[in-house]
Scaffold this motif. Sequence first.
Motif, PDB file in Angstrom:
ATOM      1  N   HIS A 126       0.933  -1.113  -0.007  1.00 41.50           N
ATOM      2  CA  HIS A 126       0.038  -0.121  -0.068  1.00 41.50           C
ATOM      3  C   HIS A 126       0.917   1.249   0.231  1.00 41.50           C
ATOM      4  O   HIS A 126       0.607   2.324  -0.590  1.00 41.50           O
ATOM      5  CB  HIS A 126      -1.075  -0.012   1.256  1.00 41.50           C
ATOM      6  CG  HIS A 126      -1.586   1.153   1.232  1.00 41.50           C
ATOM      7  ND1 HIS A 126      -2.838   1.286   0.263  1.00 41.50           N
ATOM      8  CD2 HIS A 126      -2.058   2.172   2.035  1.00 41.50           C
ATOM      9  CE1 HIS A 126      -3.464   2.540   0.583  1.00 41.50           C
ATOM     10  NE2 HIS A 126      -2.933   3.109   1.697  1.00 41.50           N
ATOM     11  N   GLY A 127       1.940   1.296   0.646  1.00 41.40           N
ATOM     12  CA  GLY A 127       2.656   2.294   0.909  1.00 41.40           C
ATOM     13  C   GLY A 127       3.464   2.795  -0.425  1.00 41.40           C
ATOM     14  O   GLY A 127       3.570   3.657  -0.856  1.00 41.40           O
ATOM     15  N   ARG A 128       3.787   1.615  -1.257  1.00 45.29           N
ATOM     16  CA  ARG A 128       4.276   1.832  -2.627  1.00 45.29           C
ATOM     17  C   ARG A 128       3.239   2.556  -3.649  1.00 45.29           C
ATOM     18  O   ARG A 128       3.637   3.249  -4.521  1.00 45.29           O
ATOM     19  CB  ARG A 128       4.920   0.426  -3.254  1.00 45.29           C
ATOM     20  CG  ARG A 128       6.314   0.055  -2.617  1.00 45.29           C
ATOM     21  CD  ARG A 128       6.817  -0.996  -3.402  1.00 45.29           C
ATOM     22  NE  ARG A 128       6.122  -2.608  -2.918  1.00 45.29           N
ATOM     23  CZ  ARG A 128       6.226  -3.313  -2.071  1.00 45.29           C
ATOM     24  NH1 ARG A 128       7.335  -3.080  -0.960  1.00 45.29           N
ATOM     25  NH2 ARG A 128       5.565  -4.001  -1.874  1.00 45.29           N
ATOM     26  N   LYS A 129       2.071   2.093  -3.297  1.00 39.86           N
ATOM     27  CA  LYS A 129       1.116   2.561  -4.157  1.00 39.86           C
ATOM     28  C   LYS A 129       0.814   4.118  -3.803  1.00 39.86           C
ATOM     29  O   LYS A 129       0.673   4.931  -4.529  1.00 39.86           O
ATOM     30  CB  LYS A 129      -0.398   1.908  -4.024  1.00 39.86           C
ATOM     31  CG  LYS A 129      -0.511   0.489  -4.671  1.00 39.86           C
ATOM     32  CD  LYS A 129      -1.597  -0.329  -4.371  1.00 39.86           C
ATOM     33  CE  LYS A 129      -1.474  -1.417  -4.755  1.00 39.86           C
ATOM     34  NZ  LYS A 129      -2.967  -2.512  -4.515  1.00 39.86           N
ATOM     35  N   GLN A 130       0.979   4.284  -2.663  1.00 38.27           N
ATOM     36  CA  GLN A 130       0.742   5.822  -2.120  1.00 38.27           C
ATOM     37  C   GLN A 130       1.977   6.564  -2.698  1.00 38.27           C
ATOM     38  O   GLN A 130       1.550   7.630  -2.961  1.00 38.27           O
ATOM     39  CB  GLN A 130       0.903   5.736  -0.562  1.00 38.27           C
ATOM     40  CG  GLN A 130      -0.406   5.167   0.119  1.00 38.27           C
ATOM     41  CD  GLN A 130      -0.054   5.466   1.740  1.00 38.27           C
ATOM     42  OE1 GLN A 130       1.126   5.136   2.056  1.00 38.27           O
ATOM     43  NE2 GLN A 130      -1.109   5.637   2.289  1.00 38.27           N
ATOM     44  N   ALA A 131       3.226   6.187  -2.671  1.00 41.87           N
ATOM     45  CA  ALA A 131       4.152   6.884  -3.434  1.00 41.87           C
ATOM     46  C   ALA A 131       4.323   7.077  -4.756  1.00 41.87           C
ATOM     47  O   ALA A 131       4.485   8.185  -5.285  1.00 41.87           O
ATOM     48  CB  ALA A 131       5.565   5.977  -3.240  1.00 41.87           C
ATOM     49  N   ASP A 132       3.511   6.269  -5.635  1.00 36.88           N
ATOM     50  CA  ASP A 132       3.185   6.362  -6.899  1.00 36.88           C
ATOM     51  C   ASP A 132       2.198   7.439  -7.166  1.00 36.88           C
ATOM     52  O   ASP A 132       2.257   8.598  -7.950  1.00 36.88           O
ATOM     53  CB  ASP A 132       2.616   5.110  -7.689  1.00 36.88           C
ATOM     54  CG  ASP A 132       3.865   4.162  -7.696  1.00 36.88           C
ATOM     55  OD1 ASP A 132       5.043   4.523  -7.880  1.00 36.88           O
ATOM     56  OD2 ASP A 132       3.526   2.656  -7.932  1.00 36.88           O
ATOM     57  N   ALA A 133       1.130   7.394  -6.248  1.00 38.38           N
ATOM     58  CA  ALA A 133       0.254   8.470  -6.226  1.00 38.38           C
ATOM     59  C   ALA A 133       0.671   9.964  -6.044  1.00 38.38           C
ATOM     60  O   ALA A 133       0.157  11.009  -6.625  1.00 38.38           O
ATOM     61  CB  ALA A 133      -1.198   7.910  -5.351  1.00 38.38           C
ATOM     62  N   VAL A 134       1.377  10.033  -4.842  1.00 37.03           N
ATOM     63  CA  VAL A 134       1.985  11.228  -4.797  1.00 37.03           C
ATOM     64  C   VAL A 134       2.917  11.902  -5.659  1.00 37.03           C
ATOM     65  O   VAL A 134       2.924  13.002  -5.825  1.00 37.03           O
ATOM     66  CB  VAL A 134       2.621  11.403  -3.092  1.00 37.03           C
ATOM     67  CG1 VAL A 134       3.660  10.724  -3.228  1.00 37.03           C
ATOM     68  CG2 VAL A 134       2.569  12.608  -2.434  1.00 37.03           C
ATOM     69  N   ALA A 135       3.544  10.944  -6.266  1.00 36.25           N
ATOM     70  CA  ALA A 135       4.306  11.419  -7.338  1.00 36.25           C
ATOM     71  C   ALA A 135       3.803  11.943  -8.454  1.00 36.25           C
ATOM     72  O   ALA A 135       4.031  13.036  -9.170  1.00 36.25           O
ATOM     73  CB  ALA A 135       5.292  10.253  -7.864  1.00 36.25           C
ATOM     74  N   GLU A 136       2.530  11.491  -8.982  1.00 35.50           N
ATOM     75  CA  GLU A 136       1.843  12.164  -9.926  1.00 35.50           C
ATOM     76  C   GLU A 136       1.004  13.449  -9.375  1.00 35.50           C
ATOM     77  O   GLU A 136       1.002  14.536 -10.086  1.00 35.50           O
ATOM     78  CB  GLU A 136       0.506  11.152 -10.223  1.00 35.50           C
ATOM     79  CG  GLU A 136       0.749   9.748 -10.917  1.00 35.50           C
ATOM     80  CD  GLU A 136       1.317  10.395 -12.246  1.00 35.50           C
ATOM     81  OE1 GLU A 136       1.049  11.233 -13.000  1.00 35.50           O
ATOM     82  OE2 GLU A 136       2.452   9.695 -12.620  1.00 35.50           O
ATOM     83  N   ARG A 137       0.641  13.418  -8.032  1.00 38.86           N
ATOM     84  CA  ARG A 137       0.418  14.876  -7.398  1.00 38.86           C
ATOM     85  C   ARG A 137       1.278  15.755  -7.720  1.00 38.86           C
ATOM     86  O   ARG A 137       1.047  16.959  -7.762  1.00 38.86           O
ATOM     87  CB  ARG A 137      -0.090  14.787  -5.994  1.00 38.86           C
ATOM     88  CG  ARG A 137      -1.268  13.812  -5.960  1.00 38.86           C
ATOM     89  CD  ARG A 137      -1.809  13.498  -4.492  1.00 38.86           C
ATOM     90  NE  ARG A 137      -2.332  15.014  -3.926  1.00 38.86           N
ATOM     91  CZ  ARG A 137      -2.369  15.431  -2.766  1.00 38.86           C
ATOM     92  NH1 ARG A 137      -1.714  14.875  -2.003  1.00 38.86           N
ATOM     93  NH2 ARG A 137      -2.687  16.763  -2.470  1.00 38.86           N
ATOM     94  N   LEU A 138       2.449  15.476  -7.368  1.00 33.64           N
ATOM     95  CA  LEU A 138       3.765  16.415  -7.355  1.00 33.64           C
ATOM     96  C   LEU A 138       4.289  16.857  -8.736  1.00 33.64           C
ATOM     97  O   LEU A 138       5.036  17.748  -8.730  1.00 33.64           O
ATOM     98  CB  LEU A 138       4.855  15.869  -6.343  1.00 33.64           C
ATOM     99  CG  LEU A 138       4.542  15.785  -5.009  1.00 33.64           C
ATOM    100  CD1 LEU A 138       5.571  14.832  -3.995  1.00 33.64           C
ATOM    101  CD2 LEU A 138       4.470  17.128  -4.304  1.00 33.64           C
ATOM    102  N   ARG A 139       3.990  16.060  -9.811  1.00 34.40           N
ATOM    103  CA  ARG A 139       4.438  16.294 -11.050  1.00 34.40           C
ATOM    104  C   ARG A 139       4.464  17.568 -11.643  1.00 34.40           C
ATOM    105  O   ARG A 139       5.294  18.053 -12.279  1.00 34.40           O
ATOM    106  CB  ARG A 139       3.669  15.187 -12.004  1.00 34.40           C
ATOM    107  CG  ARG A 139       4.611  15.010 -13.388  1.00 34.40           C
ATOM    108  CD  ARG A 139       4.056  14.102 -14.218  1.00 34.40           C
ATOM    109  NE  ARG A 139       3.844  12.865 -13.525  1.00 34.40           N
ATOM    110  CZ  ARG A 139       5.046  11.762 -13.553  1.00 34.40           C
ATOM    111  NH1 ARG A 139       5.946  12.146 -13.937  1.00 34.40           N
ATOM    112  NH2 ARG A 139       4.616  10.648 -12.868  1.00 34.40           N
TER     113      ARG A 139
END
Length: 237
Positions: free
Chosen positions: A32-45
């Motif tokens: 779940h943490g890895r999915k969170q990291a992918d999601a926040v990377a998109e938000r920060l893009r």
Amino acid sequence: MPTLVLLRHGRSTANTSGVLAGWTPGVNLDDHGRKQADAVAERLRPLPLAAIVSSPLDRCQQTLAPVWADRNVAPVIDDRFGECRYGDWTGRKLTELVKEPLWKVVQQHPSAAVFPGPEGEGLATTQSRAVAAVRDWNARVEASHGPDAIWLACSHGDVIKAVLADAYGMHLDLFQRIVVDPCSVSVIRYAETRPFVVRVNDVGGDLTGLLPPPKSAGNEGDVDASDAVVGGGTGAV
């Protein structure tokens, strides 16, 4: 002064097992943490990050991996953003620690809490080093990229809460009132005479509102950057 994006690492295996990880090596993000990291990377893009700074611990560096993967800015490790050093509490179950007399001090008088053992650290010391790191990096980023620059620091719950408490002008004894969830974003914009807390524990949504507005936008361009806008202003466009 620049805008600081504080990112807590994603959910780790220690979080889900109820263990106080501290500086224990090899504590990784769970699925779940890895999915969170992918999601926040998109938000920060959309944000042009002038610098990315990280705690040295694995869970923070793993959280940042998708953030900087397609950027020209690699993370810089700064131990001052590392987790509080919990000393002899490190690696123990929270269900055990809640029975310790020090637990009440941590909850009610954290400025006096010093964790036991030769490697134990006081929460006041944690706050002091983290705030010093923020001020240091703010100065570096502004010198290199100007006052409208945005930079990111990936750290840990108690560390981020301590930095936010400082920005609020809040005594450390009140910092337990602040919530910082895994992979949440908290944002502080530093001006010459005061910081402005822009977001806290933000776990979803668009971050483009953090981009500096055009200088000619509205009448707020005439307000000193250190002044709060009377009436609340127009908000992000």
